[in-house]
Structures are given as structure tokens and as C-alpha cells.
Design a protein around this motif. Structure first.
Motif, PDB file in Angstrom:
ATOM      1  N   ALA A  84      13.546   2.995  38.071  1.00  0.00           N
ATOM      2  CA  ALA A  84      13.689   1.597  38.458  1.00  0.00           C
ATOM      3  C   ALA A  84      12.330   0.909  38.535  1.00  0.00           C
ATOM      4  O   ALA A  84      11.312   1.526  38.833  1.00  0.00           O
ATOM      5  CB  ALA A  84      14.384   1.512  39.822  1.00  0.00           C
ATOM      6  N   GLY A  85      12.331  -0.400  38.234  1.00  0.00           N
ATOM      7  CA  GLY A  85      11.125  -1.180  38.375  1.00  0.00           C
ATOM      8  C   GLY A  85      10.354  -1.418  37.098  1.00  0.00           C
ATOM      9  O   GLY A  85       9.294  -2.046  37.112  1.00  0.00           O
ATOM     10  N   ALA A 168      13.076   6.481  42.023  1.00  0.00           N
ATOM     11  CA  ALA A 168      14.390   5.838  42.088  1.00  0.00           C
ATOM     12  C   ALA A 168      14.889   5.518  40.683  1.00  0.00           C
ATOM     13  O   ALA A 168      14.097   5.277  39.768  1.00  0.00           O
ATOM     14  CB  ALA A 168      14.299   4.553  42.909  1.00  0.00           C
ATOM     15  N   THR A 169      16.191   5.522  40.510  1.00  0.00           N
ATOM     16  CA  THR A 169      16.780   5.225  39.203  1.00  0.00           C
ATOM     17  C   THR A 169      17.502   3.881  39.239  1.00  0.00           C
ATOM     18  O   THR A 169      17.807   3.348  40.305  1.00  0.00           O
ATOM     19  CB  THR A 169      17.785   6.319  38.799  1.00  0.00           C
ATOM     20  N   TYR A 170      17.769   3.333  38.045  1.00  0.00           N
ATOM     21  CA  TYR A 170      18.442   2.040  37.957  1.00  0.00           C
ATOM     22  C   TYR A 170      19.867   2.091  38.511  1.00  0.00           C
ATOM     23  O   TYR A 170      20.339   1.147  39.136  1.00  0.00           O
ATOM     24  CB  TYR A 170      18.489   1.567  36.510  1.00  0.00           C
ATOM     25  N   GLY A 171      20.551   3.156  38.209  1.00  0.00           N
ATOM     26  CA  GLY A 171      21.939   3.252  38.632  1.00  0.00           C
ATOM     27  C   GLY A 171      22.219   4.525  39.418  1.00  0.00           C
ATOM     28  O   GLY A 171      21.401   5.453  39.442  1.00  0.00           O
ATOM     29  N   PRO A 172      23.372   4.596  40.064  1.00  0.00           N
ATOM     30  CA  PRO A 172      23.741   5.789  40.836  1.00  0.00           C
ATOM     31  C   PRO A 172      24.170   6.933  39.917  1.00  0.00           C
ATOM     32  O   PRO A 172      24.571   6.713  38.771  1.00  0.00           O
ATOM     33  CB  PRO A 172      24.909   5.296  41.687  1.00  0.00           C
ATOM     34  N   ARG A 173      24.056   8.126  40.419  1.00  0.00           N
ATOM     35  CA  ARG A 173      24.492   9.303  39.676  1.00  0.00           C
ATOM     36  C   ARG A 173      26.014   9.278  39.525  1.00  0.00           C
ATOM     37  O   ARG A 173      26.738   9.022  40.479  1.00  0.00           O
ATOM     38  CB  ARG A 173      24.067  10.552  40.439  1.00  0.00           C
ATOM     39  N   PRO A 174      26.525   9.503  38.318  1.00  0.00           N
ATOM     40  CA  PRO A 174      27.985   9.511  38.121  1.00  0.00           C
ATOM     41  C   PRO A 174      28.627  10.700  38.828  1.00  0.00           C
ATOM     42  O   PRO A 174      28.049  11.778  38.907  1.00  0.00           O
ATOM     43  CB  PRO A 174      28.134   9.626  36.595  1.00  0.00           C
ATOM     44  N   VAL A 175      29.806  10.473  39.346  1.00  0.00           N
ATOM     45  CA  VAL A 175      30.528  11.521  40.068  1.00  0.00           C
ATOM     46  C   VAL A 175      31.792  11.878  39.297  1.00  0.00           C
ATOM     47  O   VAL A 175      32.569  11.011  38.915  1.00  0.00           O
ATOM     48  CB  VAL A 175      30.904  11.053  41.493  1.00  0.00           C
ATOM     49  N   VAL A 176      31.974  13.156  39.045  1.00  0.00           N
ATOM     50  CA  VAL A 176      33.149  13.646  38.329  1.00  0.00           C
ATOM     51  C   VAL A 176      33.982  14.491  39.285  1.00  0.00           C
ATOM     52  O   VAL A 176      33.479  15.429  39.909  1.00  0.00           O
ATOM     53  CB  VAL A 176      32.742  14.506  37.101  1.00  0.00           C
ATOM     54  N   VAL A 177      35.234  14.133  39.417  1.00  0.00           N
ATOM     55  CA  VAL A 177      36.115  14.861  40.330  1.00  0.00           C
ATOM     56  C   VAL A 177      36.823  15.979  39.584  1.00  0.00           C
ATOM     57  O   VAL A 177      37.468  15.756  38.569  1.00  0.00           O
ATOM     58  CB  VAL A 177      37.163  13.920  40.957  1.00  0.00           C
ATOM     59  N   ASN A 178      36.679  17.208  40.093  1.00  0.00           N
ATOM     60  CA  ASN A 178      37.346  18.369  39.521  1.00  0.00           C
ATOM     61  C   ASN A 178      38.687  18.537  40.225  1.00  0.00           C
ATOM     62  O   ASN A 178      38.766  19.046  41.345  1.00  0.00           O
ATOM     63  CB  ASN A 178      36.468  19.615  39.722  1.00  0.00           C
ATOM     64  N   HIS A 179      39.747  18.072  39.573  1.00  0.00           N
ATOM     65  CA  HIS A 179      41.068  18.103  40.198  1.00  0.00           C
ATOM     66  C   HIS A 179      41.638  19.514  40.296  1.00  0.00           C
ATOM     67  O   HIS A 179      42.492  19.797  41.135  1.00  0.00           O
ATOM     68  CB  HIS A 179      42.033  17.216  39.406  1.00  0.00           C
ATOM     69  N   VAL A 180      41.190  20.414  39.457  1.00  0.00           N
ATOM     70  CA  VAL A 180      41.721  21.783  39.470  1.00  0.00           C
ATOM     71  C   VAL A 180      41.386  22.479  40.778  1.00  0.00           C
ATOM     72  O   VAL A 180      42.223  23.115  41.420  1.00  0.00           O
ATOM     73  CB  VAL A 180      41.159  22.590  38.283  1.00  0.00           C
ATOM     74  N   HIS A 181      40.121  22.367  41.180  1.00  0.00           N
ATOM     75  CA  HIS A 181      39.691  23.031  42.422  1.00  0.00           C
ATOM     76  C   HIS A 181      39.580  22.058  43.590  1.00  0.00           C
ATOM     77  O   HIS A 181      39.118  22.412  44.665  1.00  0.00           O
ATOM     78  CB  HIS A 181      38.334  23.703  42.204  1.00  0.00           C
ATOM     79  N   ASN A 182      40.001  20.783  43.349  1.00  0.00           N
ATOM     80  CA  ASN A 182      39.986  19.769  44.399  1.00  0.00           C
ATOM     81  C   ASN A 182      38.588  19.597  44.994  1.00  0.00           C
ATOM     82  O   ASN A 182      38.426  19.499  46.209  1.00  0.00           O
ATOM     83  CB  ASN A 182      40.982  20.132  45.507  1.00  0.00           C
ATOM     84  N   THR A 183      37.590  19.593  44.139  1.00  0.00           N
ATOM     85  CA  THR A 183      36.211  19.422  44.588  1.00  0.00           C
ATOM     86  C   THR A 183      35.545  18.314  43.789  1.00  0.00           C
ATOM     87  O   THR A 183      36.021  17.924  42.726  1.00  0.00           O
ATOM     88  CB  THR A 183      35.401  20.717  44.398  1.00  0.00           C
TER      89      THR A 183
END
Length: 208
Positions: A84-85, A168-183
Motif C-alpha cells: 500500500a502507498g 501493509a497491502t492494498y487489499g485484505p487476504r482472501p478467505v476460503v472456507v473448507n466446507h468438508v472439514h468445516n474450517t
């Protein structure tokens, strides 16, 4: 195109100014003209010179504005993981994987089989690299086509593991939901995955 028009107009202004001065001197030295007519002719000559001057200034201002717009458009949009910046920087150098990133074209630049390659997707070998946590060196003094001609300098100055501080980065880290293990699993794969190719020439230095 605007600069060319401004240059032509400026040349006309210079020639006209020289002519106007000579014309005024001739008018003043000519005894046949009455005072009123002489004043009017001098006034017309001065006004024409002023008009040319104003047009030249406007054209040069327009050319400068277009140049600034062109630079801003060509830089492109930084990736979410970019530092960022830095809104007008074209290249990042990633010391941990000896890779460059071209913001203007959204391309990763890396060495493959002795040649530098460009690709718009993350190369297979770097799919598991954490672009958010990895440090990005901002190359803010080079905008040519081939930053890697300075690779030896960058590699020596910014070795693997180089991380002088938080970034710092421009955007937030992407979050991937693992539905198999519910994590919730956090993953970063840049702009995609795969391979690509390309090449170019140029030079530059690195700064951070």
C-alpha cells in the motif's frame, strides 16, 4: 499530438514577435502615419502577439495534462497483495522467489530455462507462495519493459528472506472456507495459476 501543436504555435509566436517588433519600429519611423492610425496599428500588432502567446500556453498546459493522464492510465491497478502507498509504481521485486510483478500489465515475470518469462497467472512453481506475507521491493525508478536486466543488483541487494519490516497491502487476504472439514483456510494464489511466456528489454534500479 498536443505537444506538436504547441511546438508549432510556439515557433509561430517567436517569428511573429520578431516581426511585430520590426513592424512597430517601422511604423514609428514612418512619418506618413497620423498619430491615431499609428496607435491603432501598433495596438493590433500587440493584440495578435498576445493571442498567439495565450494559445501557446493553453496548448502546452493541455499537453502536460494529457501526459500526466497517460502515465496514470498506463500504470494500472495494483494487486490486492501489493504494498500500500505506491500508486504510480510499475514494478515490484519479490526477493523470496526472485520474481518481478508488472502492475501495468498484471504480469508475473520470472526466470525459466535461462530466459525471463511473462505470464498473467501465477506460475505453477509459485502457487503455494504467500504473496501477502512475502516482502515486495518497490522499484520506483524504472518503468521500462525489462526490469530483470538489473536482476543481479536486485538479487544481491535484496536476498531471499529480505524483510526489513511490516508491509501493509492494498487489499485484505482472501478467505476460503473448507466446507468438508468445516474450517476456514486462508489461501493466496495471486491472480490465478498456470504458466506463460514473454520477453523484453530495459533497465532500472530497486528502492523500497
Amino acid at each position: 499530438m498536443v505537444y506538436k501543436s504547441a511546438k508549432v504555435t510556439l515557433n509561430r509566436l517567436q517569428k511573429h514577435t520578431t516581426f511585430a517588433l520590426r513592424h512597430v519600429i517601422w511604423l514609428l519611423s514612418n512619418q506618413r502615419w497620423g498619430f491615431t492610425r499609428l496607435t491603432y496599428l501598433i495596438f493590433l500588432t500587440i493584440m495578435k502577439t498576445i493571442r498567439l502567446f495565450v494559445v501557446t500556453v493553453l496548448l502546452m498546459a493541455a499537453g502536460h495534462a494529457n501526459a500526466q493522464l497517460s502515465v496514470n492510465v498506463n500504470i494500472g491497478n495494483p494487486p490486492a497483495w501489493g504494498p500500500a502507498g505506491y500508486t504510480e509504481v510499475r514494478y515490484y521485486y519479490l526477493p523470496d522467489i526472485s520474481m518481478y510483478y508488472d502492475v501495468s500489465t498484471s504480469e508475473y515475470i520470472y526466470a525459466r530455462n535461462g530466459a525471463w518469462v511473462r505470464t498473467t497467472v501465477v506460475p505453477v512453481r509459485y502457487r503455494n507462495y504467500d504473496f501477502y506475507n512475502g516482502y515486495k521491493v518497490v522499484l520506483n525508478d524504472y518503468r521500462g519493459g525489462t526490469p530483470y536486466v538489473y536482476y543481479k543488483t536486485h538479487h544481491n541487494k535484496y536476498p531471499r528472506g529480505y524483510h526489513p519490516g511490516p508491509q501493509a497491502t492494498y487489499g485484505p487476504r482472501p478467505v476460503v472456507v473448507n466446507h468438508v472439514h468445516n474450517t476456514v483456510v486462508v489461501k493466496e494464489r495471486g491472480h490465478g495459476h498456470g504458466g506463460g511466456h514473454g520477453h523484453g528489454r530495459g533497465h532500472g534500479h530497486g528502492k523500497h
